[in-house]
Design a protein around this motif. Structure first.
Motif, PDB file in Angstrom:
ATOM      1  N   LEU A 264       0.841  -1.140  -0.087  1.00  0.00           N
ATOM      2  CA  LEU A 264       0.084   0.048  -0.058  1.00  0.00           C
ATOM      3  C   LEU A 264       0.887   1.148  -0.013  1.00  0.00           C
ATOM      4  CD1 LEU A 264      -2.774  -0.914   2.511  1.00  0.00           C
ATOM      5  CD2 LEU A 264      -3.024  -0.719   0.029  1.00  0.00           C
ATOM      6  N   PRO A 265       0.385   2.230  -0.725  1.00  0.00           N
ATOM      7  CA  PRO A 265       1.201   3.452  -0.957  1.00  0.00           C
ATOM      8  C   PRO A 265       1.209   4.235   0.514  1.00  0.00           C
ATOM      9  CG  PRO A 265      -0.775   3.817  -2.121  1.00  0.00           C
ATOM     10  CD  PRO A 265      -0.615   2.443  -1.623  1.00  0.00           C
ATOM     11  N   ALA A 266       2.239   5.150   0.663  1.00  0.00           N
ATOM     12  CA  ALA A 266       2.273   5.858   2.028  1.00  0.00           C
ATOM     13  C   ALA A 266       0.978   6.526   2.303  1.00  0.00           C
ATOM     14  CB  ALA A 266       3.199   6.756   1.814  1.00  0.00           C
ATOM     15  N   ALA A 267       0.501   7.007   1.410  1.00  0.00           N
ATOM     16  CA  ALA A 267      -0.686   7.818   1.564  1.00  0.00           C
ATOM     17  C   ALA A 267      -1.902   7.356   2.212  1.00  0.00           C
ATOM     18  CB  ALA A 267      -1.174   8.701   0.368  1.00  0.00           C
ATOM     19  N   VAL A 268      -2.280   5.801   1.842  1.00  0.00           N
ATOM     20  CA  VAL A 268      -3.081   5.263   2.280  1.00  0.00           C
ATOM     21  C   VAL A 268      -2.649   4.667   3.742  1.00  0.00           C
ATOM     22  CG1 VAL A 268      -4.212   2.995   2.082  1.00  0.00           C
ATOM     23  CG2 VAL A 268      -3.577   4.352   0.190  1.00  0.00           C
ATOM     24  N   GLN A 269      -1.325   4.416   4.028  1.00  0.00           N
ATOM     25  CA  GLN A 269      -0.929   4.055   5.394  1.00  0.00           C
ATOM     26  C   GLN A 269      -1.215   5.090   6.180  1.00  0.00           C
ATOM     27  OE1 GLN A 269       0.394   1.282   6.069  1.00  0.00           O
ATOM     28  NE2 GLN A 269       1.157   0.498   4.280  1.00  0.00           N
ATOM     29  N   LEU A 270      -0.932   6.408   5.823  1.00  0.00           N
ATOM     30  CA  LEU A 270      -1.388   7.430   6.670  1.00  0.00           C
ATOM     31  C   LEU A 270      -2.703   7.688   6.966  1.00  0.00           C
ATOM     32  CD1 LEU A 270       0.011  10.089   7.826  1.00  0.00           C
ATOM     33  CD2 LEU A 270      -0.740  11.452   5.671  1.00  0.00           C
ATOM     34  N   VAL A 271      -3.835   7.404   6.192  1.00  0.00           N
ATOM     35  CA  VAL A 271      -5.224   7.277   6.502  1.00  0.00           C
ATOM     36  C   VAL A 271      -5.411   6.320   7.444  1.00  0.00           C
ATOM     37  CG1 VAL A 271      -7.361   7.184   5.465  1.00  0.00           C
ATOM     38  CG2 VAL A 271      -5.713   8.546   4.102  1.00  0.00           C
ATOM     39  N   LEU A 272      -4.825   5.406   7.291  1.00  0.00           N
ATOM     40  CA  LEU A 272      -4.996   4.050   8.024  1.00  0.00           C
ATOM     41  C   LEU A 272      -4.192   4.087   9.319  1.00  0.00           C
ATOM     42  CD1 LEU A 272      -5.183   1.271   5.382  1.00  0.00           C
ATOM     43  CD2 LEU A 272      -7.122   2.221   6.601  1.00  0.00           C
ATOM     44  N   ALA A 273      -3.618   5.289   9.900  1.00  0.00           N
ATOM     45  CA  ALA A 273      -2.959   5.491  10.940  1.00  0.00           C
ATOM     46  C   ALA A 273      -3.553   4.891  12.356  1.00  0.00           C
ATOM     47  CB  ALA A 273      -2.565   7.159  11.264  1.00  0.00           C
ATOM     48  N   PRO A 274      -4.765   5.247  12.593  1.00  0.00           N
ATOM     49  CA  PRO A 274      -5.249   4.489  13.854  1.00  0.00           C
ATOM     50  C   PRO A 274      -5.167   2.898  13.758  1.00  0.00           C
ATOM     51  CG  PRO A 274      -6.804   6.254  13.185  1.00  0.00           C
ATOM     52  CD  PRO A 274      -5.748   5.848  11.955  1.00  0.00           C
ATOM     53  N   LEU A 275      -5.227   2.280  12.568  1.00  0.00           N
ATOM     54  CA  LEU A 275      -5.390   0.757  12.451  1.00  0.00           C
ATOM     55  C   LEU A 275      -3.783   0.309  12.586  1.00  0.00           C
ATOM     56  CD1 LEU A 275      -6.764  -1.684  12.241  1.00  0.00           C
ATOM     57  CD2 LEU A 275      -6.628  -1.451   9.680  1.00  0.00           C
ATOM     58  N   ARG A 276      -2.975   1.234  12.106  1.00  0.00           N
ATOM     59  CA  ARG A 276      -1.509   0.736  12.263  1.00  0.00           C
ATOM     60  C   ARG A 276      -1.044   0.702  13.720  1.00  0.00           C
ATOM     61  NH1 ARG A 276       1.676   4.149  10.625  1.00  0.00           N
ATOM     62  NH2 ARG A 276       0.492   5.775   9.577  1.00  0.00           N
ATOM     63  N   ALA A 277      -1.832   1.967  14.482  1.00  0.00           N
ATOM     64  CA  ALA A 277      -1.409   2.153  15.881  1.00  0.00           C
ATOM     65  C   ALA A 277      -1.784   0.714  16.935  1.00  0.00           C
ATOM     66  CB  ALA A 277      -2.098   3.303  16.446  1.00  0.00           C
ATOM     67  N   VAL A 278      -3.091   0.226  16.493  1.00  0.00           N
ATOM     68  CA  VAL A 278      -3.534  -0.690  17.063  1.00  0.00           C
ATOM     69  C   VAL A 278      -2.463  -1.975  16.970  1.00  0.00           C
ATOM     70  CG1 VAL A 278      -5.144  -2.743  16.978  1.00  0.00           C
ATOM     71  CG2 VAL A 278      -5.867  -0.128  17.052  1.00  0.00           C
ATOM     72  N   GLY A 279      -1.846  -2.101  15.532  1.00  0.00           N
ATOM     73  CA  GLY A 279      -0.853  -3.234  15.272  1.00  0.00           C
ATOM     74  C   GLY A 279       0.342  -2.897  16.047  1.00  0.00           C
ATOM     75  N   ALA A 280       0.722  -1.806  16.016  1.00  0.00           N
ATOM     76  CA  ALA A 280       2.117  -1.412  16.835  1.00  0.00           C
ATOM     77  C   ALA A 280       1.905  -1.580  18.452  1.00  0.00           C
ATOM     78  CB  ALA A 280       2.310   0.012  16.726  1.00  0.00           C
ATOM     79  N   LEU A 281       0.662  -1.451  18.918  1.00  0.00           N
ATOM     80  CA  LEU A 281       0.473  -1.662  20.511  1.00  0.00           C
ATOM     81  C   LEU A 281      -0.361  -2.896  20.625  1.00  0.00           C
ATOM     82  CD1 LEU A 281       0.976   1.374  19.967  1.00  0.00           C
ATOM     83  CD2 LEU A 281      -0.321   1.598  22.272  1.00  0.00           C
ATOM     84  N   ALA A 282      -0.022  -4.145  19.862  1.00  0.00           N
ATOM     85  CA  ALA A 282      -0.932  -5.203  19.826  1.00  0.00           C
ATOM     86  C   ALA A 282      -0.852  -5.711  21.091  1.00  0.00           C
ATOM     87  CB  ALA A 282      -0.223  -6.028  18.711  1.00  0.00           C
TER      88      ALA A 282
END
Length: 349
Positions: A264-282
């Protein structure tokens, strides 16, 4: 930039896995029927935890040399770090089991799989891929061989229970860790590897689920992995069955999801930041979820239903994203990471 995108994609895949596990714990998914959209929530059952385990395997590669297997003192340090992580995760899982939540806590099984990966750290991706392939076929067979004597001798020990019983029998789930470790060793930050994971995983999922589709119904839906002893289930595609079709299908789907998230491109990753945060604090989010369900159960309040799921999801997304922005790593992630680094550090003179 490439390394940053890789980490974001991996966090996203882990976040998706965790959200799927929250759904599996709080919603009555029922049996998945692809032709009936009302049953599609059933996709989270089993597959989410398999994605979680496969992502863990990739993470093991990233923390132990990435594409280059460690050697010498680096190998010793990597093994000590991994063993320390596994011990702490096992302890957290044991404590969570005391919470009384109506869920099957994965962390103890997860920790044992991590320990079994310690001898694999020195292998390159080709050998790891062979290990994963052998485990994917041999694991379901070994489960059926071992489960009969284990069931006939109750109370023989927690380790044997983790290896062959419960929702996540290690003899089967080890294959997902090995597959993730192979993907990480191959170079998860390389576009070619990411595309191979996406398309190769999709092909593997088609093979696995295709096998499940052509099997007789009594075989395809058998769930011997939950404690039955029938050999019919060795090929089963049912969630948590530990059958070959489930391992290939759901394991392939996990690889495809990881590859897709990494692409996924960086722009999409940015939009999905809350979901990425859940993964980072799994680990922190998962532990808080299990404890909260235990509190609800102790208070006699509902632990399942759409309201419980959406409340849990919103709190997880908002809480994890806020913590990530303001404080960085989660509290349990800091604990595990710090302990692992200290354990592997050379002794002071």
């Amino acid at each position: 930039m490439a390394a940053r995108a890789r980490l974001d994609g991996l966090d996203l895949a882990r976040g998706l896995a965790l959200v799927g596990m929250l759904a599996a714990h709080t919603l009555s998914a029922g049996e998945l029927v692809w032709g009936d959209p009302s049953t599609w929530i059933g996709v989270v059952d089993g597959r989410s935890s398999i994605l979680f385990a496969t992502v863990a395997g990739v993470s093991l590669a990233l923390m132990s040399g990435r594409e280059s297997p460690p050697a010498g003192q680096d190998l010793v340090a990597a093994r000590v770090r991994l063993l320390t992580r596994a011990v702490i995760v096992f302890a957290v899982g044991s404590l969570l089991n005391l919470a009384g939540a109506p869920v099957a806590v994965i962390l103890e099984y997860y920790a044992v799989c991590m320990m079994l990966c310690i001898p694999l750290l020195r292998l390159d991706w080709q050998r790891l891929a062979i290990v994963a392939a052998v485990a994917a076929v041999a694991g379901p067979v070994l489960l059926r061989v071992l489960i009969v004597p284990v069931d006939a001798a109750p109370g023989i020990g927690t380790l044997t229970e983790l290896l062959v019983q419960g929702y996540y029998p290690v003899v089967v789930w080890f294959a997902f860790f090995a597959a993730g470790l192979a993907l990480g060793r191959a170079g998860a930050d390389r576009r070619a590897v990411q595309r191979s994971a996406l398309f190769g995983g999709t092909a593997l999922a088609v093979v696995g689920y295709g096998l499940g589709a052509v099997l007789p119904e009594s075989v395809a839906s058998s769930t011997a992995g939950l404690g039955a002893t029938g050999w019919d289930s060795v090929l089963s595609a049912a969630p948590h069955s530990g059958g070959v079709a489930e391992v290939l299908g759901s394991g392939g789907l996990a690889l495809a999801v990881i590859g897709g998230c990494l692409l996924l491109p960086a722009a999409v990753q940015l939009v999905l930041a809350p979901l990425r945060a859940v993964g980072a604090l799994a680990l922190t989010v998962y532990s808080a979820h299990v404890v909260s369900l235990g509190i609800l159960a102790a208070a006699g309040l509902p632990t399942r239903g759409a309201g419980v799921f959406w409340t849990t999801l919103v709190l997880a997304l908002v809480g994890a994203w806020t913590w990530r922005v303001l404080l960085g790593r989660g509290p349990l992630e800091r604990l595990v990471g710090s302990a692992a680094r200290r354990a592997a550090s050379p002794a002071a003179p």
